[in-house]
Design a protein around this motif. Structure first.
Motif, PDB file in Angstrom:
ATOM      1  N   VAL A  54       0.836  -1.204   0.000  1.00  0.00           N
ATOM      2  CA  VAL A  54       0.000   0.000   0.000  1.00  0.00           C
ATOM      3  C   VAL A  54       0.873   1.257   0.000  1.00  0.00           C
ATOM      4  CG1 VAL A  54      -1.639   1.351   1.364  1.00  0.00           C
ATOM      5  CG2 VAL A  54      -1.990  -1.110   1.056  1.00  0.00           C
ATOM      6  N   ALA A  55       1.891   1.253   0.860  1.00  0.00           N
ATOM      7  CA  ALA A  55       2.787   2.416   0.913  1.00  0.00           C
ATOM      8  C   ALA A  55       3.525   2.587  -0.409  1.00  0.00           C
ATOM      9  CB  ALA A  55       3.785   2.240   2.058  1.00  0.00           C
ATOM     10  N   GLY A  56       3.940   1.457  -1.002  1.00  0.00           N
ATOM     11  CA  GLY A  56       4.648   1.540  -2.278  1.00  0.00           C
ATOM     12  C   GLY A  56       3.753   2.042  -3.395  1.00  0.00           C
ATOM     13  N   ALA A  57       2.499   1.578  -3.431  1.00  0.00           N
ATOM     14  CA  ALA A  57       1.578   2.023  -4.479  1.00  0.00           C
ATOM     15  C   ALA A  57       1.195   3.486  -4.300  1.00  0.00           C
ATOM     16  CB  ALA A  57       0.324   1.147  -4.466  1.00  0.00           C
ATOM     17  N   ALA A  58       1.229   3.982  -3.058  1.00  0.00           N
ATOM     18  CA  ALA A  58       0.868   5.382  -2.806  1.00  0.00           C
ATOM     19  C   ALA A  58       1.886   6.346  -3.405  1.00  0.00           C
ATOM     20  CB  ALA A  58       0.736   5.615  -1.302  1.00  0.00           C
ATOM     21  N   VAL A  59       3.152   5.894  -3.519  1.00  0.00           N
ATOM     22  CA  VAL A  59       4.207   6.794  -4.014  1.00  0.00           C
ATOM     23  C   VAL A  59       3.931   7.277  -5.439  1.00  0.00           C
ATOM     24  CG1 VAL A  59       6.651   6.957  -4.611  1.00  0.00           C
ATOM     25  CG2 VAL A  59       5.955   5.910  -2.440  1.00  0.00           C
ATOM     26  N   PRO A  60       3.709   6.400  -6.429  1.00  0.00           N
ATOM     27  CA  PRO A  60       3.426   6.929  -7.785  1.00  0.00           C
ATOM     28  C   PRO A  60       2.139   7.725  -7.871  1.00  0.00           C
ATOM     29  CG  PRO A  60       3.132   4.533  -7.709  1.00  0.00           C
ATOM     30  CD  PRO A  60       3.782   4.930  -6.433  1.00  0.00           C
ATOM     31  N   ILE A  61       1.122   7.367  -7.079  1.00  0.00           N
ATOM     32  CA  ILE A  61      -0.127   8.146  -7.104  1.00  0.00           C
ATOM     33  C   ILE A  61       0.120   9.558  -6.580  1.00  0.00           C
ATOM     34  CG2 ILE A  61      -2.451   8.301  -6.134  1.00  0.00           C
ATOM     35  CD1 ILE A  61      -2.545   5.251  -6.157  1.00  0.00           C
ATOM     36  N   LEU A  62       0.894   9.665  -5.480  1.00  0.00           N
ATOM     37  CA  LEU A  62       1.232  10.984  -4.948  1.00  0.00           C
ATOM     38  C   LEU A  62       2.116  11.772  -5.895  1.00  0.00           C
ATOM     39  CD1 LEU A  62       1.883  10.046  -1.200  1.00  0.00           C
ATOM     40  CD2 LEU A  62      -0.064  11.317  -2.126  1.00  0.00           C
ATOM     41  N   GLY A  64       1.965  11.562  -9.093  1.00  0.00           N
ATOM     42  CA  GLY A  64       1.050  12.087 -10.110  1.00  0.00           C
ATOM     43  C   GLY A  64       0.353  13.350  -9.636  1.00  0.00           C
ATOM     44  N   ARG A  65      -0.081  13.367  -8.368  1.00  0.00           N
ATOM     45  CA  ARG A  65      -0.706  14.563  -7.807  1.00  0.00           C
ATOM     46  C   ARG A  65       0.304  15.718  -7.772  1.00  0.00           C
ATOM     47  NH1 ARG A  65      -4.147  11.837  -8.983  1.00  0.00           N
ATOM     48  NH2 ARG A  65      -5.797  10.844  -7.722  1.00  0.00           N
ATOM     49  N   LEU A  66       1.551  15.385  -7.477  1.00  0.00           N
ATOM     50  CA  LEU A  66       2.593  16.409  -7.433  1.00  0.00           C
ATOM     51  C   LEU A  66       2.788  17.038  -8.811  1.00  0.00           C
ATOM     52  CD1 LEU A  66       4.647  17.683  -5.444  1.00  0.00           C
ATOM     53  CD2 LEU A  66       6.300  15.975  -6.218  1.00  0.00           C
ATOM     54  N   VAL A  67       2.733  16.223  -9.863  1.00  0.00           N
ATOM     55  CA  VAL A  67       2.851  16.739 -11.231  1.00  0.00           C
ATOM     56  C   VAL A  67       1.703  17.693 -11.528  1.00  0.00           C
ATOM     57  CG1 VAL A  67       2.731  16.110 -13.674  1.00  0.00           C
ATOM     58  CG2 VAL A  67       4.175  14.794 -12.102  1.00  0.00           C
ATOM     59  N   ASP A  68       0.486  17.327 -11.125  1.00  0.00           N
ATOM     60  CA  ASP A  68      -0.662  18.210 -11.356  1.00  0.00           C
ATOM     61  C   ASP A  68      -0.506  19.530 -10.621  1.00  0.00           C
ATOM     62  OD1 ASP A  68      -1.992  16.510 -13.080  1.00  0.00           O
ATOM     63  OD2 ASP A  68      -3.177  15.546 -11.502  1.00  0.00           O
ATOM     64  N   LEU A  69       0.055  19.492  -9.392  1.00  0.00           N
ATOM     65  CA  LEU A  69       0.271  20.738  -8.654  1.00  0.00           C
ATOM     66  C   LEU A  69       1.283  21.619  -9.363  1.00  0.00           C
ATOM     67  CD1 LEU A  69       0.387  19.532  -4.915  1.00  0.00           C
ATOM     68  CD2 LEU A  69      -1.480  20.704  -6.106  1.00  0.00           C
ATOM     69  N   VAL A  70       2.318  21.013  -9.917  1.00  0.00           N
ATOM     70  CA  VAL A  70       3.331  21.799 -10.645  1.00  0.00           C
ATOM     71  C   VAL A  70       2.713  22.431 -11.885  1.00  0.00           C
ATOM     72  CG1 VAL A  70       5.486  21.670 -11.949  1.00  0.00           C
ATOM     73  CG2 VAL A  70       5.265  20.454  -9.769  1.00  0.00           C
ATOM     74  N   VAL A  71       1.931  21.590 -12.624  1.00  0.00           N
ATOM     75  CA  VAL A  71       1.282  22.113 -13.834  1.00  0.00           C
ATOM     76  C   VAL A  71       0.331  23.255 -13.489  1.00  0.00           C
ATOM     77  CG1 VAL A  71      -0.327  21.560 -15.701  1.00  0.00           C
ATOM     78  CG2 VAL A  71       1.519  19.967 -15.107  1.00  0.00           C
ATOM     79  N   ALA A  72      -0.367  23.150 -12.359  1.00  0.00           N
ATOM     80  CA  ALA A  72      -1.325  24.171 -11.949  1.00  0.00           C
ATOM     81  C   ALA A  72      -0.645  25.382 -11.323  1.00  0.00           C
ATOM     82  CB  ALA A  72      -2.338  23.573 -10.966  1.00  0.00           C
ATOM     83  N   GLY A  73       0.671  25.306 -11.064  1.00  0.00           N
ATOM     84  CA  GLY A  73       1.402  26.418 -10.457  1.00  0.00           C
ATOM     85  C   GLY A  73       1.014  26.645  -9.016  1.00  0.00           C
ATOM     86  N   SER A 293      -8.493  14.236 -19.006  1.00  0.00           N
ATOM     87  CA  SER A 293      -7.679  13.657 -17.948  1.00  0.00           C
ATOM     88  C   SER A 293      -6.489  14.564 -17.729  1.00  0.00           C
ATOM     89  CB  SER A 293      -7.215  12.245 -18.324  1.00  0.00           C
ATOM     90  OG  SER A 293      -6.577  11.640 -17.224  1.00  0.00           O
ATOM     91  N   THR A 294      -5.769  14.339 -16.661  1.00  0.00           N
ATOM     92  CA  THR A 294      -4.643  15.215 -16.323  1.00  0.00           C
ATOM     93  C   THR A 294      -3.325  14.519 -16.585  1.00  0.00           C
ATOM     94  OG1 THR A 294      -4.458  14.420 -14.038  1.00  0.00           O
ATOM     95  CG2 THR A 294      -6.036  16.203 -14.475  1.00  0.00           C
ATOM     96  N   VAL A 295      -2.298  15.344 -16.742  1.00  0.00           N
ATOM     97  CA  VAL A 295      -0.950  14.800 -16.912  1.00  0.00           C
ATOM     98  C   VAL A 295      -0.541  13.995 -15.681  1.00  0.00           C
ATOM     99  CG1 VAL A 295       1.481  15.404 -17.227  1.00  0.00           C
ATOM    100  CG2 VAL A 295      -0.293  16.667 -18.448  1.00  0.00           C
ATOM    101  N   GLY A 296      -0.994  14.434 -14.520  1.00  0.00           N
ATOM    102  CA  GLY A 296      -0.667  13.718 -13.281  1.00  0.00           C
ATOM    103  C   GLY A 296      -1.234  12.318 -13.266  1.00  0.00           C
ATOM    104  N   ASP A 297      -2.497  12.179 -13.712  1.00  0.00           N
ATOM    105  CA  ASP A 297      -3.101  10.831 -13.742  1.00  0.00           C
ATOM    106  C   ASP A 297      -2.345   9.910 -14.688  1.00  0.00           C
ATOM    107  OD1 ASP A 297      -4.985  11.411 -11.870  1.00  0.00           O
ATOM    108  OD2 ASP A 297      -6.611  11.790 -13.305  1.00  0.00           O
ATOM    109  N   VAL A 298      -1.972  10.442 -15.855  1.00  0.00           N
ATOM    110  CA  VAL A 298      -1.230   9.627 -16.813  1.00  0.00           C
ATOM    111  C   VAL A 298       0.143   9.255 -16.240  1.00  0.00           C
ATOM    112  CG1 VAL A 298      -0.221   9.559 -19.126  1.00  0.00           C
ATOM    113  CG2 VAL A 298      -2.444  10.644 -18.762  1.00  0.00           C
TER     114      VAL A 298
END
Length: 594
Positions: A54-62, A64-73, A293-298
């Motif tokens: 679970v902890a390992g799978a959370a890393v790529p999902i987070l 992805g969220r981090l990428v969306d935050l960067v894209v959103a500024g 869809s978002t770049v973060g999800d991809v």
């Protein structure tokens, strides 16, 4: 192939079906029972492996969220907070992975140890007729090669278990993303399904064939080592070497067939991974371009899928060993599933000194072989002795083994006292009947330990008394450390006569009312044989005895003598009576005296 090799008969496993091989379901059920013996380890292993995944799978999902935050500024604070969560999940995954691997390895190792003990116990208690029919190679390969292969898989199995949990949790992680990306990932399943459908049945057959081929190879090697003198005596070195070579070649060919099948499967899995990643990236690109869809999800989907490469790669690498270990495990469970004889009770044998032996219409034939005993009937009253003599192949040893309960007759019946021999539990039978053959074994360890195999509670005084009874006390006293001298392979050597005296002393410690001696003086020289005859006479005094006599002086000392030929008793009487008859025994006696 040489001409000599081509003329050899093919090496076949005629005995492969004598010892059972468990089905896949029976194997899983049996090993599952071993695993369930450790509920604490089971629960903590599963929790640790699940938490790590679970902890390992959370890393790529987070990420992805981090990428969306960067894209959103977004703000630096939000980015740092999310980065801290990524770091925490990564550290937690690393710690839990280590704990899960240790816990799972401990869990599986203990289950394997329990199975190994059960297999070895059943192999030691195996019915002698089944053991003889199976052949030493099949049994030896199961309790050595197969046990080792299953045990060696314990630690890799911990990683396999963690990988399986990771795969399941990662699949669940896709559900948190865009459903269309998750749907694109499913393109790999037809490739997996087709590959597994083709590979698994072939793998089961190939790895089972590999284990059988290894058993044949072991049988060939054991036969060669055990018959070295005969091979040298008849100049059979080249011919036997070719037989061993053919058996070894068969084992290698079986292993290569299994490996080739695995390599095909591994390539198909690589194709599936490439196809799946391409499908995820292409679907993600189209969705992002359509702004659904978002770049973060991809990014998260691609990282999750890429995260599967490690666990799936591990499963691929170890699948070869898992299949082979599964075939070995099925052979072990086959022995573990053999019925265990029910122990008797110590109080079930009464009047121990008044046990007679009655064999009625006994017949016997070995597996797929001709009859070696025909309608043999004989009675030995309590406290009396019967010698069995005759030419080699007359059936003497077979009759003695049946009366001693080593294996059952295929026809007729044997009674000890007032009870059928097949109604006696094995431990009760061994308290009633002691058997000593010409082939005895000195176990590695101290002399006292060797003797106490027969009577674990025996004191040193008991040991000395048993040794004195069989005339071994003098040479034992002369040993460097007396009873505590280490004997057996690589330790203080014992002569054939001394080893035979130890076997007689073990019987004296058990103190059975019936004793079977099967050419127990044959391995000693003339002087040693006379000493063993005196030891045997002392041991048999007051007991019901059956003596397969190599030396006719032993037969002369018995109350009656049975002469066997072609699996039948052709003469029966005392020494004087048989000599006076002038028949087969009289001729043997005359030749012996000359």
């Amino acid at each position: 192939m040489s001409k000599a090799a081509a003329t050899l008969p093919p090496v076949v496993n005629e005995r492969a079906t004598v010892l059972p091989v468990a089905t896949g379901r029976a194997t899983a059920t049996a090993f599952g029972r071993k695993l369930r013996r450790y509920p604490v380890l089971a629960s903590t292993s599963i929790l640790a492996a699940t938490g790590a995944s679970v902890a390992g799978a959370a890393v790529p999902i987070l990420l992805g969220r981090l990428v969306d935050l960067v894209v959103a500024g977004d703000t630096i604070g939000s980015l740092l907070t999310l980065a801290a969560w990524v770091l925490a999940c990564g550290l937690a995954a690393a710690l839990l992975v280590g704990a899960a691997r240790w816990l799972v390895a401990e869990w599986i190792t203990r289950a394997c140890a329990d199975l190994r003990e059960e297999v070895l116990g059943n192999a030691l208690r195996m019915d002698a007729a089944r053991l003889e029919a199976a052949g030493a190679g099949d049994v030896a390969s199961r309790v050595t090669d197969d046990v080792e292969q299953v045990t060696d898989m314990a630690r890799p199995a911990a990683e396999v278990f963690a990988a399986l949990v990771t795969v399941v949790i990662t699949f669940a992680g896709f559900a948190t993303l865009d459903w269309r990306i998750a749907l694109a990932f499913l393109v790999v399943f037809p490739v997996y399904a087709i590959s597994l459908h083709r590979f698994l049945p072939q793998a089961q057959r190939r790895y089972a064939a590999e284990r059988r081929a290894v058993a044949i190879q072991s049988q060939s090697l054991l036969t060669t080592f055990g018959g070295t003198r005969t091979i040298h005596a008849y100049g059979m070195e080249d011919r036997q070497s070719l037989r061993v070579e053919r058996a070894s070649r068969g084992a290698v060919d079986a292993q290569l067939r299994a490996v080739r099948g695995f390599l095909w499967f591994a390539n198909m899995m690589n194709y599936a991974e490439a196809l799946g990643l391409a499908a995820v990236l292409l679907t993600g690109f189209l969705l992002v371009r359509a702004d659904v869809s978002t770049v973060g999800d991809v990014t998260a989907a691609a990282l999750l899928f890429h995260r599967l490469f490690g666990p799936l790669g591990l499963l691929l690498i170890t699948f070869n060993d898992i299949q082979s270990a599964g075939a070995a495990l099925a052979r072990l469970v086959g022995i573990a599933s053999l019925p265990v004889p029910v122990a008797g009770t110590a109080g079930s044998t009464t009047a121990r000194r008044s046990v007679g032996v009655v064999a009625t219409a006994v017949g016997h034939h070995y597996l797929d072989g001709p009859a070696v005993l025909h309608d043999v009937s004989v009675e030995v009253p309590p406290g009396q002795s019967l010698a069995i003599v005759g030419e080699s192949g007359a059936g003497k040893t077979t009759l003695a083994a049946i009366i001693g309960g080593v294996f059952p007759a295929t026809a007729g019946r044997v009674r000890l006292g007032d009870r059928p021999i097949n109604a006696l539990a094995p431990d009760e039978l061994r308290r009633l009947v002691g058997v000593v053959t010409q082939e005895v074994h000195v176990f590695a360890g101290t002399l006292a330990d060797d003797l106490r195999l027969a009577a674990p509670a025996a004191s040193d005084e008991d040991l000395h008394a048993a040794l004195a009874l069989v005339g071994a006390d003098d040479w034992v006293a002369a040993l460097p450390d007396g009873l505590h001298t280490r004997v057996g392979d690589g330790e203080h050597p014992l002569t054939a006569g001394q080893a035979q005296q130890l076997a007689l002393a073990r019987i004296a410690l058990v103190d059975p009312p019936v004793v079977i001696l099967d050419e127990a003086t044959a391995e000693a020289g003339s002087a040693g044989a006379r000493q063993l005859e005196r030891a045997s006479a002392a041991l048999l005094r007051g007991r019901t005895a059956i003596v397969v006599a190599h030396r006719l002086t032993q037969a002369q000392a018995c109350d009656r003598i049975a002469v066997m030929a072609h699996g039948r008793i052709i003469e029966l009487g005392t020494h004087d009576e048989l000599v006076a008859q002038g028949g087969s025994y009289a001729r043997l006696w005359s030749a012996w005296r000359r």
